[in-house]
Write a protein that holds these residues in place. Structure first.
Motif, PDB file in Angstrom:
ATOM      1  N   GLN A  49       0.821  -1.212   0.000  1.00 49.68           N
ATOM      2  CA  GLN A  49       0.000   0.000   0.000  1.00 49.68           C
ATOM      3  C   GLN A  49       0.858   1.266   0.000  1.00 49.68           C
ATOM      4  O   GLN A  49       0.525   2.254  -0.662  1.00 49.68           O
ATOM      5  N   ILE A  50       1.967   1.232   0.752  1.00 49.27           N
ATOM      6  CA  ILE A  50       2.859   2.398   0.810  1.00 49.27           C
ATOM      7  C   ILE A  50       3.494   2.639  -0.551  1.00 49.27           C
ATOM      8  O   ILE A  50       3.541   3.774  -1.049  1.00 49.27           O
ATOM      9  N   ARG A  51       3.977   1.564  -1.183  1.00 48.31           N
ATOM     10  CA  ARG A  51       4.601   1.718  -2.502  1.00 48.31           C
ATOM     11  C   ARG A  51       3.595   2.297  -3.502  1.00 48.31           C
ATOM     12  O   ARG A  51       3.913   3.208  -4.277  1.00 48.31           O
ATOM     13  N   GLN A  52       2.375   1.790  -3.455  1.00 46.39           N
ATOM     14  CA  GLN A  52       1.347   2.257  -4.386  1.00 46.39           C
ATOM     15  C   GLN A  52       0.987   3.722  -4.125  1.00 46.39           C
ATOM     16  O   GLN A  52       0.850   4.513  -5.068  1.00 46.39           O
ATOM     17  N   HIS A 100       1.151   9.543  -5.631  1.00 48.44           N
ATOM     18  CA  HIS A 100       1.379  10.960  -5.321  1.00 48.44           C
ATOM     19  C   HIS A 100       2.740  11.455  -5.830  1.00 48.44           C
ATOM     20  O   HIS A 100       3.143  12.571  -5.517  1.00 48.44           O
ATOM     21  N   ASN A 101       3.445  10.590  -6.572  1.00 51.13           N
ATOM     22  CA  ASN A 101       4.746  10.960  -7.159  1.00 51.13           C
ATOM     23  C   ASN A 101       5.726  11.459  -6.088  1.00 51.13           C
ATOM     24  O   ASN A 101       6.379  12.493  -6.253  1.00 51.13           O
ATOM     25  N   ILE A 102       5.810  10.707  -4.975  1.00 51.80           N
ATOM     26  CA  ILE A 102       6.709  11.058  -3.879  1.00 51.80           C
ATOM     27  C   ILE A 102       7.935  10.149  -3.942  1.00 51.80           C
ATOM     28  O   ILE A 102       7.823   8.934  -3.761  1.00 51.80           O
ATOM     29  N   ARG A 103       9.099  10.733  -4.164  1.00 49.32           N
ATOM     30  CA  ARG A 103      10.334   9.959  -4.245  1.00 49.32           C
ATOM     31  C   ARG A 103      11.164  10.048  -2.973  1.00 49.32           C
ATOM     32  O   ARG A 103      12.179   9.390  -2.838  1.00 49.32           O
ATOM     33  N   ILE A 110       7.930  14.214   5.061  1.00 51.27           N
ATOM     34  CA  ILE A 110       6.784  14.597   5.895  1.00 51.27           C
ATOM     35  C   ILE A 110       5.481  14.204   5.204  1.00 51.27           C
ATOM     36  O   ILE A 110       4.562  13.650   5.833  1.00 51.27           O
ATOM     37  N   TYR A 111       5.387  14.469   3.902  1.00 53.22           N
ATOM     38  CA  TYR A 111       4.184  14.132   3.141  1.00 53.22           C
ATOM     39  C   TYR A 111       3.958  12.623   3.157  1.00 53.22           C
ATOM     40  O   TYR A 111       2.820  12.140   3.317  1.00 53.22           O
ATOM     41  N   ALA A 112       5.037  11.863   3.027  1.00 53.60           N
ATOM     42  CA  ALA A 112       4.922  10.404   3.049  1.00 53.60           C
ATOM     43  C   ALA A 112       4.400   9.902   4.394  1.00 53.60           C
ATOM     44  O   ALA A 112       3.569   8.987   4.444  1.00 53.60           O
ATOM     45  N   ILE A 113       4.860  10.503   5.479  1.00 55.76           N
ATOM     46  CA  ILE A 113       4.395  10.087   6.812  1.00 55.76           C
ATOM     47  C   ILE A 113       2.919  10.435   6.992  1.00 55.76           C
ATOM     48  O   ILE A 113       2.166   9.682   7.624  1.00 55.76           O
ATOM     49  N   GLU A 114       2.474  11.554   6.432  1.00 57.09           N
ATOM     50  CA  GLU A 114       1.053  11.898   6.479  1.00 57.09           C
ATOM     51  C   GLU A 114       0.225  10.818   5.786  1.00 57.09           C
ATOM     52  O   GLU A 114      -0.822  10.394   6.295  1.00 57.09           O
ATOM     53  N   ILE A 115       0.697  10.357   4.632  1.00 63.69           N
ATOM     54  CA  ILE A 115      -0.011   9.319   3.883  1.00 63.69           C
ATOM     55  C   ILE A 115      -0.013   8.006   4.655  1.00 63.69           C
ATOM     56  O   ILE A 115      -1.041   7.316   4.746  1.00 63.69           O
ATOM     57  N   ILE A 116       1.130   7.645   5.240  1.00 67.00           N
ATOM     58  CA  ILE A 116       1.222   6.397   6.000  1.00 67.00           C
ATOM     59  C   ILE A 116       0.316   6.443   7.216  1.00 67.00           C
ATOM     60  O   ILE A 116      -0.315   5.438   7.577  1.00 67.00           O
TER      61      ILE A 116
END
Length: 246
Positions: free
Chosen positions: A213-216, A221-224, A232-238
């Protein structure tokens, strides 16, 4: 000379004992004996020596700040700087303009206003897993995201291993170069924060049950994760993924 040193030490000691409100000599909403029992800062007068090339400070300028002590008491409107090389907090005393290294064990957290952007930065005296040896250590870590999973960064500054030459009093002197070596930590609710790397693989190793799910979500969201803002954006999504049980 010895007598002069004694007088200066005694004067500094008295300065540290005075309540912050009285030292600043600013009007207060109250007066009388109760003003003597306001929360105050404690530490030692100390100026870090300049023996490196590069700054020891996370932010070079003094910043208007608030401090919360471990007792829960708050000290407001004081000028602070955070030294990432020493992992220590410094206070600029009003009137005397001396640098005081504050007692880290008495501080729960501090909030400083970035002089450049005006952003409020929150730092906590945080117990984290030691990445170099078994056990834990206490560091001042900046809160980047608060949630079921919170993200912190230790704004550490270290010797890079490089050296350079600078002119000191007309003489060329070799000095070791300082540079940022920020360390990020994730805390799941009340667990001890653990170190992570600002990279996709590190996040997926940390949450193996949500790897797909995280990879997807990161691809969607095109987060590298090439900078702090993307982390920070990735942690919000997680947080959303974990909260929704996906």
């Amino acid at each position: 000379m010895i007598e002069a040193m004694k007088i200066r030490f005694f004067t500094a000691f008295l300065i540290l004992l005075l309540p912050v409100g009285l030292m600043a000599q600013q009007p207060s909403s109250g007066s009388g004996p109760e003003a003597l029992f306001k929360a105050h800062l404690s530490g030692e007068v100390y100026t870090p020596p300049v023996i490196h090339s590069g700054s020891q400070w996370f932010i070079g300028d003094w910043a208007n700040s608030n401090v919360t002590l471990i007792t829960g008491e708050k000290v407001s409107d004081v000028m602070l700087r955070y030294n990432g090389y020493l992992d220590e907090l410094f206070w600029l005393t009003p009137g005397t303009f001396e640098q005081v290294r504050l007692d880290k064990n008495l501080i729960r957290q501090f909030e400083m206003e970035d002089p450049g952007s005006g952003e409020k930065l929150i730092f906590k005296n945080l117990e984290v897993n030691n990445i170099l040896a078994p056990g834990s250590i206490q560091v001042f870590a900046q809160l980047l995201h608060r949630g079921d999973i919170s993200l912190y960064v230790h704004r550490k500054i270290r010797e890079t291993g490089a050296t350079t030459s600078v002119m000191v009093g007309g003489t060329l002197v070799a000095r070791r170069v300082l540079g940022p070596d920020y360390q990020y930590y994730l805390q799941h609710r009340s667990e001890l924060p653990g170190a992570i790397q600002p990279a996709r693989r590190s996040l997926m190793r940390t949450f193996p049950q949500h790897r797909r799910q995280i990879r997807q979500a990161l691809r969607q969201h095109n987060i590298r994760i090439r900078n702090e803002a993307q982390l920070i954006y990735a942690i919000e999504i997680i947080n959303d993924l974990v909260r929704n049980g996906k």
